[in-house]
Enzyme design. Structure first.
Site, PDB file in Angstrom:
ATOM      1  N   HIS A  48      11.034 -10.941   5.465  1.00 60.23           N
ATOM      2  CA  HIS A  48       9.818 -10.781   6.261  1.00 60.23           C
ATOM      3  C   HIS A  48       8.670 -11.571   5.646  1.00 60.23           C
ATOM      4  O   HIS A  48       8.501 -11.633   4.433  1.00 60.23           O
ATOM      5  CB  HIS A  48       9.462  -9.304   6.480  1.00 60.23           C
ATOM      6  CG  HIS A  48       8.916  -8.558   5.298  1.00 60.23           C
ATOM      7  ND1 HIS A  48       7.577  -8.539   4.981  1.00 60.23           N
ATOM      8  CD2 HIS A  48       9.523  -7.772   4.381  1.00 60.23           C
ATOM      9  CE1 HIS A  48       7.373  -7.769   3.924  1.00 60.23           C
ATOM     10  NE2 HIS A  48       8.542  -7.298   3.534  1.00 60.23           N
ATOM     11  N   GLU A  88       7.103  -6.553   9.770  1.00 63.48           N
ATOM     12  CA  GLU A  88       8.014  -5.650   9.056  1.00 63.48           C
ATOM     13  C   GLU A  88       7.234  -4.474   8.496  1.00 63.48           C
ATOM     14  O   GLU A  88       7.715  -3.332   8.514  1.00 63.48           O
ATOM     15  CB  GLU A  88       8.728  -6.419   7.942  1.00 63.48           C
ATOM     16  CG  GLU A  88       9.826  -5.636   7.237  1.00 63.48           C
ATOM     17  CD  GLU A  88       9.332  -4.894   6.006  1.00 63.48           C
ATOM     18  OE1 GLU A  88      10.149  -4.246   5.336  1.00 63.48           O
ATOM     19  OE2 GLU A  88       8.122  -4.967   5.717  1.00 63.48           O
ATOM     20  N   GLU A  89       6.040  -4.750   7.994  1.00 63.12           N
ATOM     21  CA  GLU A  89       5.240  -3.696   7.378  1.00 63.12           C
ATOM     22  C   GLU A  89       4.715  -2.690   8.399  1.00 63.12           C
ATOM     23  O   GLU A  89       4.202  -1.645   8.025  1.00 63.12           O
ATOM     24  CB  GLU A  89       4.064  -4.312   6.613  1.00 63.12           C
ATOM     25  CG  GLU A  89       4.471  -5.230   5.467  1.00 63.12           C
ATOM     26  CD  GLU A  89       5.118  -4.507   4.296  1.00 63.12           C
ATOM     27  OE1 GLU A  89       5.329  -3.276   4.389  1.00 63.12           O
ATOM     28  OE2 GLU A  89       5.402  -5.162   3.281  1.00 63.12           O
ATOM     29  N   ASP A 124      14.552  -8.925   0.527  1.00 55.29           N
ATOM     30  CA  ASP A 124      13.208  -8.364   0.568  1.00 55.29           C
ATOM     31  C   ASP A 124      12.826  -7.888  -0.833  1.00 55.29           C
ATOM     32  O   ASP A 124      13.520  -7.061  -1.420  1.00 55.29           O
ATOM     33  CB  ASP A 124      13.195  -7.196   1.555  1.00 55.29           C
ATOM     34  CG  ASP A 124      11.796  -6.751   1.924  1.00 55.29           C
ATOM     35  OD1 ASP A 124      10.827  -7.228   1.314  1.00 55.29           O
ATOM     36  OD2 ASP A 124      11.666  -5.909   2.840  1.00 55.29           O
ATOM     37  N   HIS A 134       2.389  -2.984  -2.455  1.00 62.46           N
ATOM     38  CA  HIS A 134       1.415  -2.704  -1.406  1.00 62.46           C
ATOM     39  C   HIS A 134      -0.022  -2.670  -1.912  1.00 62.46           C
ATOM     40  O   HIS A 134      -0.874  -2.006  -1.315  1.00 62.46           O
ATOM     41  CB  HIS A 134       1.745  -1.385  -0.693  1.00 62.46           C
ATOM     42  CG  HIS A 134       2.825  -1.543   0.326  1.00 62.46           C
ATOM     43  ND1 HIS A 134       3.173  -0.561   1.223  1.00 62.46           N
ATOM     44  CD2 HIS A 134       3.651  -2.591   0.602  1.00 62.46           C
ATOM     45  CE1 HIS A 134       4.161  -0.984   2.001  1.00 62.46           C
ATOM     46  NE2 HIS A 134       4.467  -2.218   1.638  1.00 62.46           N
TER      47      HIS A 134
END
Length: 585
Positions: A327, A373-374, A402, A502
């Site tokens: 992604h 994707e997130e 990923d 994140h």
């Protein structure tokens, strides 16, 4: 004097000369007859075949071709080459408010860069646009107001409802812990949660289900505590069905709040459905006040359009299409250089080396850079949903990469055959052989590895739901490295595999080059192997789909029949995999 000159200068001969001439003619005739006999004789004798000749053309051995192309790609592909792509992603984020999130200019610039880079390398490249609900968190604050005021970390779940500016202040009520904490209405004692903030332990069902059930019991907000060490971030799947502001907190903070809330309860709270409480309740004194917290979670949500980037080889048999993906989007909080700039950069590096290879692939190879994707695997969902039945049948396999360069990494391979007997079970037929292909390659290079639950929590989820053999690698997110893992892989025990997961610090400084190189080599080996030979997926009968390349020419890049969406999880447990994916059970 030549015979030709003699014949042209004399007009007559003497008897002696004539006799000599007749004799010569007779000899010449006999010589010609002997020569003719020799030619006929030779013609009747079979000629010996050259040592290298063959009665039929020799077809190349697919296994030998696979080994050759694999070696070439592994030698040519490098972490140093892929790092240049990471530098580009970082510069694009720096130019666009430090993010490459789906629906932002930073992601759009990243998609254009990948598109142009692969087109220049000779691939057939296209965009696949699709709508999303863009989210951007504006506030994440949690504080204990009384007793013992203090601030705590909280993460807004994607698609949460927002609190008013300044937040909401309310008493905390803890849901009793069982196998499905907070999933059924019976988990909430009548009246005990009205006007309160529900504290719910993760596990047993989706985050969306937990907040919906808590709202039905009268709660004004929900805090979901992790059931493994580390922070918790996640998604509520969709804005539909979201009732109350919902945030995630760590296991440690959740346990401390639950203990305090239990002491403030007049009597031990039991689960009315099971009659089982959380254990011996701490004694309450008349001076134990209720736990009051203030929660502020605000999130912008609006409809936008984003795009996947799909690149494929111009040649190769489309009936045996080999597909790999990563992604391209980050979270809004940071540039996402490990998550998942690392997988995206690795794919670019291997694709470029494939384009330069001397040997062209026998099978079509397709690369995907997913968006959103997130936000819950939106890009890969859109791709699989829009494949026609023939296009799905053409996909021999899907490999997902990923977060392949986590700074405190563990080398994890998705458990395609459920040989670890943990979690959600095996992937579709062939997934176990993909896993074995990766582990065998790592073993040959003396690289330690271990399995990770293959439960569909990344972009392979939609492919699994469609019955397509899937696999890949992962090096860890917020999970805490164990002592055993530190001994096996190096690094620090008791520290997250990626402490910047994140967060804004997921930059170029957040890359482990050793892990990056290991996993780029895994990619290169897989591309070289399966681009030439997919028979290993089903060795007894060859590839699972025997359709000829002339029967199904559809590309798989465009849109087509929209199949019903599927959910990708069947269980929840402590795991070596991220918790923010489509569902959280």
């Amino acid at each position: 004097m030549t015979p030709t000159r003699s014949s042209t200068t004399r007009s007559s001969t003497t008897p002696r000369t004539a006799g000599a001439t007749a004799t010569a003619v007779s000899r010449a005739a006999r010589g010609s007859l002997a020569a003719l006999a020799a030619v006929v004789s030779l013609a009747l004798v079979p000629a010996a075949a050259p040592a290298t000749a063959a009665p039929y053309p020799v077809r190349p051995d697919p296994a030998a071709q696979a080994a050759q192309l694999s070696r070439e790609l592994v030698r040519a592909s490098s972490a140093r080459g892929a790092y240049r792509q990471l530098q580009k992603f970082q510069s694009l984020a720096d130019a666009h408010h430090s993010t490459r999130a789906a629906g932002t200019p930073g992601h759009e610039a990243s998609a254009e860069y990948v598109h142009d880079t692969l087109r220049k390398a000779g691939f057939r490249v296209s965009y696949q646009p699709f709508p999303i609900t863009y989210t951007e968190t504006r506030a994440e604050k949690l504080a204990v107001v009384a007793p013992a005021p203090r601030e705590l970390a909280v993460s807004a779940l994607t698609y949460t409802r927002s609190t008013p500016v300044g937040g909401i202040t309310a008493a905390l009520a803890a849901v009793p812990v069982d196998a499905t904490t907070g999933c059924e209405p019976a988990d909430y004692a009548a009246g005990a949660f009205t006007g309160r903030i529900a504290l719910i332990r993760r596990g047993g069902c989706t985050f969306a289900q937990k907040q919906k059930t808590a709202a039905g019991a009268g709660a004004v907000a929900a805090l979901i505590a992790n059931n493994t060490p580390g922070t918790l971030s996640g998604t509520l799947e969709s804005p539909k069905g979201v009732k109350i502001p919902t945030g995630g907190i760590s296991q440690a903070d959740g346990a401390a709040l639950a203990a305090r809330a239990q002491r403030a309860t007049a009597r031990p709270q039991t689960n009315p459905r099971t009659k089982a409480g959380p254990g011996p309740a701490p004694a309450r004194t008349p001076h134990t006040p209720a736990v009051t917290v203030r929660l502020e979670i605000r999130q912008l949500q609006e409809r936008r359009t984003t795009r996947n980037v799909i690149a494929e080889t111009r040649g190769g048999d489309p009936a045996h299409t080999v597909m790999l993906g990563a992604h391209l989007d980050s979270v809004t909080a940071g540039p996402g250089i490990n998550d998942d700039g690392s997988g995206s950069a690795g794919l670019i590096e291997v694709a470029q080396q494939l384009a330069r290879a001397r040997q062209q692939p026998a099978n079509k190879v397709r690369f995907a850079w997913w968006s959103a994707e997130e936000l819950g695997l939106r890009g890969s969902e859109a791709y699989v949903r829009n494949l026609t039945a023939p296009q799905r049948k053409q996909l021999a396999l899907y490999l997902n990469f990923d977060m392949i360069a986590s700074p405190n990494y563990a080398q994890l391979v998705y458990d395609g055959d459920n040989s670890d007997a943990k979690g959600a079970g095996a992937g579709p037929a062939g997934s176990g052989r993909l896993e074995k292909g990766i582990t065998a390659f790592l073993d040959r290079r003396h690289v330690p590895h271990e399995g990770t639950d293959f439960d569909g929590r990344s972009d392979y989820g939609p492919f699994i739901a469609a019955g397509i053999p899937s696999g890949g690698t992962f090096t860890g997110a917020e999970e805490i490295k164990t002592a055993a893992q530190a001994k096996k892989f190096g690094g620090k025990a008791g520290v997250a595999l990626d402490a910047c997961y994140h967060l804004a610090c997921d930059t170029l400084k957040n890359i482990n080059m050793k892990a990056f190189g290991i996993n780029i080599a895994v990619m290169a080996d897989a591309v070289g192997t399966y681009a030439s030979d997919v028979r290993s997926l089903t060795p007894s009968t060859g590839h699972r789909h025997r359709a000829s390349s002339t029967r199904h020419r559809a590309s798989g890049i465009g849109t087509g029949h929209r199949a019903p969406e599927s959910r990708y999880r069947t269980s929840d447990r402590p795991r070596q995999e991220r918790v923010h994916r489509v569902q959280e059970q």
